[in-house]
Design an enzyme around this catalytic site. Structure first.
Site, short mmCIF file in Angstrom:
data_model
loop_
_atom_site.label_atom_id
_atom_site.label_comp_id
_atom_site.label_asym_id
_atom_site.label_seq_id
_atom_site.Cartn_x
_atom_site.Cartn_y
_atom_site.Cartn_z
N GLU A 159 -5.30 -3.95 3.29
CA GLU A 159 -3.99 -3.29 3.10
C GLU A 159 -3.94 -1.97 3.88
OE1 GLU A 159 -2.00 -4.64 0.25
OE2 GLU A 159 -0.34 -3.27 0.53
N ASP A 171 -4.26 -2.82 -7.75
CA ASP A 171 -3.61 -4.12 -7.63
C ASP A 171 -4.62 -5.23 -7.36
OD1 ASP A 171 -1.50 -2.46 -7.88
OD2 ASP A 171 -0.67 -2.80 -5.88
C1 GAF Z 1 0.87 0.47 -5.43
C2 GAF Z 1 -0.56 0.62 -4.93
F1 GAF Z 1 -0.93 -0.48 -4.23
C3 GAF Z 1 -1.53 0.84 -6.09
O1 GAF Z 1 -2.82 1.10 -5.58
C4 GAF Z 1 -1.07 1.98 -6.99
O2 GAF Z 1 -1.33 3.22 -6.40
C5 GAF Z 1 0.40 1.82 -7.35
O3 GAF Z 1 1.22 1.61 -6.20
C6 GAF Z 1 0.94 3.03 -8.08
O4 GAF Z 1 0.29 3.16 -9.28
O5 GAF Z 1 1.01 -0.69 -6.21
#
Ligand code: GAF
EC number: 2.7.1.6
Length: 391
Positions: A159, A171
């Site tokens: 990513e 995530d």
């Molecule tokens: C997105 C990011 F991918 C996560 O890592 C996280 O920071 C989130 O935003 C906010 O909590 O989903």
């Protein structure tokens, strides 16, 4: 059934039997923008998922096919290193291939057909599902023996490098480590985690998709990350033990308010408070006090809106509409922000009325059609038994 369609399509295109893998999207009960600050999150994998059919093809090309886009992409694998290109969906998969190569694991030719029902740009981590599903499948096929945590890190790096979002680990972790009927509290520094039962017979998590997708979301996300780093740099000058905002206290943030400056001060205040909210939420969950969990969610939204400034008018309206309904326990924007979904916590019995009322109010106030999803908390990424795909 989608798994069957993906399986059949794979066999029609390539003429052999694939490995079938499912990779879920995620919700996050609370703990937003805390992961890249070394803090705490409380996500769960949900029954919105991407299905993959993957097999080694004996060639030196990865033949990728998106079922949803009905688009093919051929990736030549001899010309390392793999680079991102114009086909956006392929970049996530290429990013994963690059991570294997980077670890010295040669990736031979493979075929991959994938498709799913994780809404794109809705903050449900369709991209993490894409990365984690392929990483998991290749790990199996190549017998690479990488742990789920390593696969999560590989997805995150994909990513960063192939989608340009400096995301945290939440995530990918959630997609790979989800446990049915549980939310998982992750310490994003030590990577220790603990599952908390979520009583899904009594309470439901309903997602309301604002339908808003801001193209600036990824650049604003990266800016927030930088602002937090600026905050740490200031605080560390006075408190050397502050390695990330997770280590900072509210008192320290207040004490250095002038030096932090108004914007960075508010970002820091939000992160420190949000970490405290995750801890409180876990205690309330254990005590079965769902009303108190809901209050933490409302407070989280207020912080995201006012201090972290990652909400938008549509998300604020959805939370306001939820708040005005007595049966709803909690609501907040979820994920990176600037659009996507709100997550709403409510007793099961209230769900139909909530969906009807919220849909009507959103239409009336903003002239927008609301999509809602009733989610179930499921297992993380797994291999799908071939029998399941034939029904
Ligand atoms: C997105 C990011 F991918 C996560 O890592 C996280 O920071 C989130 O935003 C906010 O909590 O989903």
């Amino acid at each position: 059934m989608l798994a069957q369609q993906i399986n059949t399509l794979f066999q029609q295109r390539y003429g052999y039997r694939p490995l079938l893998v499912r990779a879920p999207g995620r919700v996050n009960l609370i703990g937003e923008h805390t992961d890249y600050n070394g803090g705490f999150v409380l996500p769960a994998a949900i029954d919105k998922e991407i299905l993959f059919a993957v097999g080694l093809n004996g060639l030196s090309t990865a033949r990728l096919f998106s079922y949803d886009m009905q688009e093919a992409y051929d990736l030549r694998l001899e010309s390392e290193p793999v680079q991102p290109g114009k086909t956006l969906w392929a970049n996530y998969l290429k990013g994963v291939v690059a991570q294997f190569q980077r670890r010295g694991i040669a990736v031979p030719g493979f075929d991959c057909v994938f498709g799913g029902n994780v809404p794109i740009g809705a903050g449900l981590s369709s991209s993490a599902a894409l990365e984690c599903g392929l990483a998991f499948a290749l790990n199996q096929l190549l017998e690479a023996n990488l742990s789920r945590l390593e696969l999560a890190y590989m997805g995150q790096r994909a990513e960063h490098e192939f989608a340009g979002v400096q995301c945290g680990i939440m995530d990918q972790f959630a997609s790979l480590h989800g446990q049915s009927g549980h939310v998982v509290r992750l310490d994003c520094r030590s990577m220790e985690y603990q599952y908390f039962p979520f009583n899904s017979a009594a309470y439901h998590l309903v997602l309301c998709n604002s339908g808003v997708k801001h193209s600036l979301a990824s650049s604003a996300y990266n800016t927030r990350r930088q602002e937090c780093e600026q905050g740490v740099a200031v605080l560390r000058r006075h408190h050397p033990q502050v390695a990330s905002l997770r280590d900072a206290t509210l008192e320290q943030v207040e004490q250095h308010r002038a030096e932090l400056g108004p914007v960075v001060y508010r970002r820091c205040r939000y992160v420190v408070q949000e970490n405290l909210r995750v801890e409180a939420t876990c205690q309330y969950l254990q005590a079965g006090d769902m009303a108190a969990v809901g209050q933490q969610m409302y407070a989280s939204h207020a912080g995201l809106r006012d201090d972290y400034e990652v909400s938008c008018a549509e998300l604020d309206a959805l939370v306001q509409i939820a708040h005005s309904q007595p049966g709803v326990l909690g609501a907040r924007m979820m994920g990176g922000g600037f659009g996507g979904c709100t997550i709403n916590l409510l007793p099961a019995a209230v769900v139909p009325a909530f969906i009807a009322t919220t849909t009507a109010a959103y239409q009336q106030q903003l002239g927008l059609v609301l999509e809602t999803y009733q989610t179930t908390i499921v297992e993380g990424v797994s291999v799908l038994p071939p029998a399941l795909a034939t029904h």
